[in-house]
Design an enzyme around this catalytic site. Structure first.
Site, PDB file in Angstrom:
ATOM      1  N   LYS A 252       0.853  -1.190   0.000  1.00  0.00           N
ATOM      2  CA  LYS A 252       0.000   0.000   0.000  1.00  0.00           C
ATOM      3  C   LYS A 252       0.889   1.240   0.000  1.00  0.00           C
ATOM      4  CE  LYS A 252      -3.712  -1.837   2.931  1.00  0.00           C
ATOM      5  NZ  LYS A 252      -4.849  -1.801   2.030  1.00  0.00           N
ATOM      6  N   ARG A 327      -9.848 -11.820   2.802  1.00  0.00           N
ATOM      7  CA  ARG A 327     -10.714 -12.921   2.344  1.00  0.00           C
ATOM      8  C   ARG A 327      -9.992 -14.264   2.421  1.00  0.00           C
ATOM      9  NH1 ARG A 327     -11.694  -9.887  -3.242  1.00  0.00           N
ATOM     10  NH2 ARG A 327     -11.113  -8.168  -1.860  1.00  0.00           N
TER      11      ARG A 327
HETATM   12  N1  BES Z   1      -7.659  -3.855   4.861  1.00  0.00           N
HETATM   13  C1  BES Z   1      -7.982  -3.500   3.530  1.00  0.00           C
HETATM   14  C2  BES Z   1      -9.327  -2.793   3.405  1.00  0.00           C
HETATM   15  C3  BES Z   1      -9.504  -1.481   4.129  1.00  0.00           C
HETATM   16  C4  BES Z   1      -9.471  -0.302   3.420  1.00  0.00           C
HETATM   17  C5  BES Z   1      -9.768  -1.436   5.471  1.00  0.00           C
HETATM   18  C6  BES Z   1      -9.670   0.908   4.063  1.00  0.00           C
HETATM   19  C7  BES Z   1      -9.963  -0.228   6.124  1.00  0.00           C
HETATM   20  C8  BES Z   1      -9.924   0.942   5.419  1.00  0.00           C
HETATM   21  C9  BES Z   1      -8.036  -4.760   2.643  1.00  0.00           C
HETATM   22  O1  BES Z   1      -7.189  -5.800   3.036  1.00  0.00           O
HETATM   23  C10 BES Z   1      -7.626  -4.347   1.273  1.00  0.00           C
HETATM   24  O2  BES Z   1      -6.541  -3.898   1.126  1.00  0.00           O
HETATM   25  N2  BES Z   1      -8.524  -4.501   0.316  1.00  0.00           N
HETATM   26  C11 BES Z   1      -8.250  -4.146  -1.026  1.00  0.00           C
HETATM   27  C12 BES Z   1      -8.747  -5.253  -1.916  1.00  0.00           C
HETATM   28  C13 BES Z   1      -8.351  -5.114  -3.366  1.00  0.00           C
HETATM   29  C14 BES Z   1      -6.861  -5.269  -3.515  1.00  0.00           C
HETATM   30  C15 BES Z   1      -9.075  -6.168  -4.176  1.00  0.00           C
HETATM   31  C16 BES Z   1      -8.999  -2.848  -1.329  1.00  0.00           C
HETATM   32  O3  BES Z   1     -10.134  -2.695  -0.869  1.00  0.00           O
HETATM   33  O4  BES Z   1      -8.430  -2.007  -1.996  1.00  0.00           O
HETATM   34 ZN    ZN Z   2      -5.192  -5.600   2.309  1.00  0.00          ZN
END
Ligand code: BES
Ligand code: ZN
Ligand code: ZN
Length: 474
Positions: A252, A327
Site C-alpha cells: 500500500k 478474504r
Molecule cells: N484492509 C484493507 C481494506 C480497508 C481499506 C480497510 C480501508 C480499512 C480501510 C483490505 O485488506 C484491502 O486492502 N482490500 C483491497 C482489496 C483489493 C486489492 C481487491 C482494497 O479494498 O483495496
Molecule cells: Zn489488504
C-alpha cells in the site's frame, strides 16, 4: 460507570431532560429565579441552559425530537456527548441524569456521554494528567437496562482499545492473549491455536498471508455455552484479525492508505468484545467466536502475485493481489465454522476500500444468505443503536468476476463492485445461513463525531449485543 438511582444527589452536577411545554416539571429541582431565567432563554430559542452552582452545574436540555423512536434515542445520545465539554470544564467526577419528559431517554443520554468519555492515553508519559474527570454517571432509570448499557459500553471500549493498540504491542500472539484475558474475566472458553496446529488444519489462506511475517499466525476459538442457552445450534461470529496490513508485496502507499492499517483487526475486536458482552451479561445464548490472525507483510518469503494457495476446504485460490488478504484468512475461518453446524454465522471484517468508499463511516455494508427475518432483525438492531446497515446484493453474476484462469477462484474481482465480489469470495466457503459485515468504513475514524471518538470506534459490538438480546433471547 453508569449507575441506576431513584433520585439524583444535589452534591453532583446534574442534567435534566426537559420539555418546553411542561416547564413546571423542573420546579422541584430549581430556584424560582432559575426557572424564570430558563423561561427567558426559551423565548430566545435556547436548546439548553447551564446553571452554574458553587462546585458543580445543573444543565437543562430541550432536545428537539422527531417522530421516529430510534432517531430520538440518537438525538439524546448526541446531546449527552455534546455535554461532555461542560462536565470537563467543571471537572465533575459524577454527573446525574434525569428525564422529566415522557420520552424516557435518560439512559440514552447517559450512553452518549459515557461513550464520548472514552480515552486511549496509555502511551502518554503524563497519562494521569490527561485523564477525564468524569468517572461515574448516575441515571434515574431501570436497573436492568443500566446494567446492560454498562456492559455494551465496556465492550465497545474493549474493541476500541484493541483497534487503537499498535502492532508493537498487538501481534497475532498478543491478540490471542487479550482474548484469554477477556475469557477469564467474563467466563467464556478461549483456545488459541499456534502455527503447528494451523498447519495441521491445512489453513493455507492464513499460512499464505503469514509467509511474509516475522511473527507466527494464531487462530482463536472462543466459546460461551451457558446451560440455559435458548439456541440448539450455536451462533458463530468470525472476525478478520489482520493485526497490520501493509498490503504485502502489493504494498500500500503511505501516507494515503497504510497509516491506519493497525485497524485491520477491527473485525476481531468486534467479535472478541461481543462474546465478552454476552458472557458478562449472562445472556442465554450459545455463542462461538473465531479469529484468524496475522500481520500482512512483504517479507522475504512473502506470497507473490500469481501464487496459488490451498484453503483448508481444498479450494485453490490464485492470489493476484496480496493486499486482498482478508478474504484469504476468512476463507479458512468460514470453513472451520462448518463443523459446528451453526444456526447463523456473522463475519466482521475491515475487508474492502470499496465498502468504505460506497457509504463512508456512516454505516456498515452487509450482505449474506441468512433469512429475511434475520436480516430485518439485524437491521432493526443496527437502527436501535444507530449503527445503520446497508444491504448489498450477492447476485450470482458478481461471482463471475472471481473466476481464475488457473485455479478454482482468484482473490480479486473486476473493476466494479469490490465489496460485493469480496462477499462472493467469502460466500464460496459457507454452507450455512451467513451474514458478512464489511466494517472498513466505520471501524476507524480520523475525526471524532459526537460519541464516536477518534481512532477505533467499536462499531458492530452494540449491534450484535442488541441483536442477541432482542432476537435470540426473546
Ligand atoms: N484492509 C484493507 C481494506 C480497508 C481499506 C480497510 C480501508 C480499512 C480501510 C483490505 O485488506 C484491502 O486492502 N482490500 C483491497 C482489496 C483489493 C486489492 C481487491 C482494497 O479494498 O483495496
Ligand atoms: Zn489488504
Ligand atoms: Zn486488510
Amino acid at each position: 460507570m453508569l449507575q441506576s438511582v431513584s433520585q439524583l444527589s444535589t452534591q453532583n452536577s446534574r442534567v435534566f431532560l426537559a420539555d418546553a411545554a411542561n416547564i413546571e416539571a423542573l420546579s422541584p429541582f430549581l430556584e424560582s429565579s432559575e426557572l424564570d431565567y430558563i423561561k427567558k432563554m426559551l423565548e430566545k430559542e435556547a436548546t439548553s441552559v447551564i446553571l452554574p452552582r458553587l462546585e458543580n452545574f445543573v444543565a437543562v436540555e430541550f432536545i428537539k425530537y422527531k417522530n421516529e423512536a430510534h432517531i430520538n434515542t440518537e438525538a439524546a445520545r448526541k446531546a449527552g456527548a455534546a455535554r461532555l465539554a461542560t462536565v470537563k470544564y467543571y471537572k465533575s467526577e459524577t454527573v446525574g441524569i434525569q428525564d422529566l419528559t415522557d420520552k424516557n431517554l435518560a439512559d440514552a443520554y447517559a450512553e452518549g456521554l459515557a461513550l464520548s468519555n472514552y480515552q486511549f492515553i496509555k502511551y502518554f508519559k503524563d497519562a494521569e494528567k490527561k485523564k477525564s474527570s468524569l468517572s461515574k454517571i448516575e441515571v434515574v432509570a431501570d436497573a436492568k437496562s443500566i446494567e446492560h448499557l454498562n456492559i455494551a459500553i465496556e465492550a465497545t471500549f474493549i474493541a476500541r482499545d484493541l483497534v487503537n493498540e499498535p502492532l508493537t504491542y498487538l501481534t497475532a500472539d498478543q491478540l490471542g492473549e487479550e482474548f484469554k484475558k477477556l475469557g477469564a474475566k467474563a467466563g467464556f472458553n478461549v483456545e488459541v491455536f499456534g502455527k503447528a496446529k494451523i498447519e495441521s488444519l491445512k489453513m493455507g489462506g492464513l499460512l499464505g498471508v503469514n509467509r511474509g511475517s516475522q511473527n507466527p499466525p494464531t487462530f482463536s476459538v472462543m466459546e460461551y455455552k451457558p446451560e440455559n442457552a435458548t439456541n440448539e445450534k450455536p451462533i458463530v461470529l468470525v472476525g478478520k484479525g489482520v493485526v497490520f496490513d501493509t498490503g504485502g508485496l502489493s504494498l500500500k502507499p503511505t501516507p494515503n492508505s497504510m497509516d491506519q492499517m493497525k485497524c485491520d483487526m477491527g473485525g476481531a475486536a468486534v467479535v472478541g468484545a461481543s462474546i465478552y458482552a454476552v458472557a458478562a451479561a449472562k445472556l442465554p445464548v450459545w455463542l462461538i467466536a473465531l479469529v484468524p490472525a496475522t500481520d500482512n507483510r512483504p517479507g522475504e518469503d512473502a506470497c507473490v502475485p500469481g501464487d496459488v494457495l490451498v484453503i483448508s476446504d481444498g479450494t485453490t485460490v490464485e492470489v493476484l493481489n496480496t493486499d486482498a488478504e482478508g478474504r484469504l484468512i476468512l476463507a479458512d475461518a468460514l470453513h472451520y465454522a462448518k463443523r459446528y453446524e451453526p444456526q447463523l454465522v456473522i463475519d466482521f471484517a475491515t475487508l474492502t476500500g470499496a465498502a468504505a468508499a460506497a457509504i463512508g463511516p456512516q454505516g456498515t455494508v452487509v450482505m449474506g444468505t441468512a433469512s429475511e427475518e434475520v436480516k430485518n432483525a439485524l437491521k432493526n438492531s443496527g437502527n436501535a443503536v444507530y449503527e445503520r446497515l446497508v444491504e448489498f446484493p450477492l447476485w450470482d453474476e458478481y461471482g463471475e468476476f472471481n473466476k481464475s484462469d488457473i485455479a478454482d477462484i482468484k482473490n480479486i474481482g473486476g473493476p466494479i463492485g469490490g465489496a460485493i465480489t469480496a462477499g462472493k469470495f467469502l460466500q464460496h466457503f459457507t454452507d450455512y445461513p451467513w451474514m458478512h459485515f464489511d466494517i472498513a468504513g466505520p471501524a476507524f475514524v480520523t475525526a471524532p463525531n459526537g460519541y464516536i471518538t477518534k481512532g477505533g470506534t467499536g462499531t458492530g459490538v452494540r449491534t450484535i449485543f442488541e441483536f442477541l438480546k432482542k432476537t435470540v433471547v426473546q
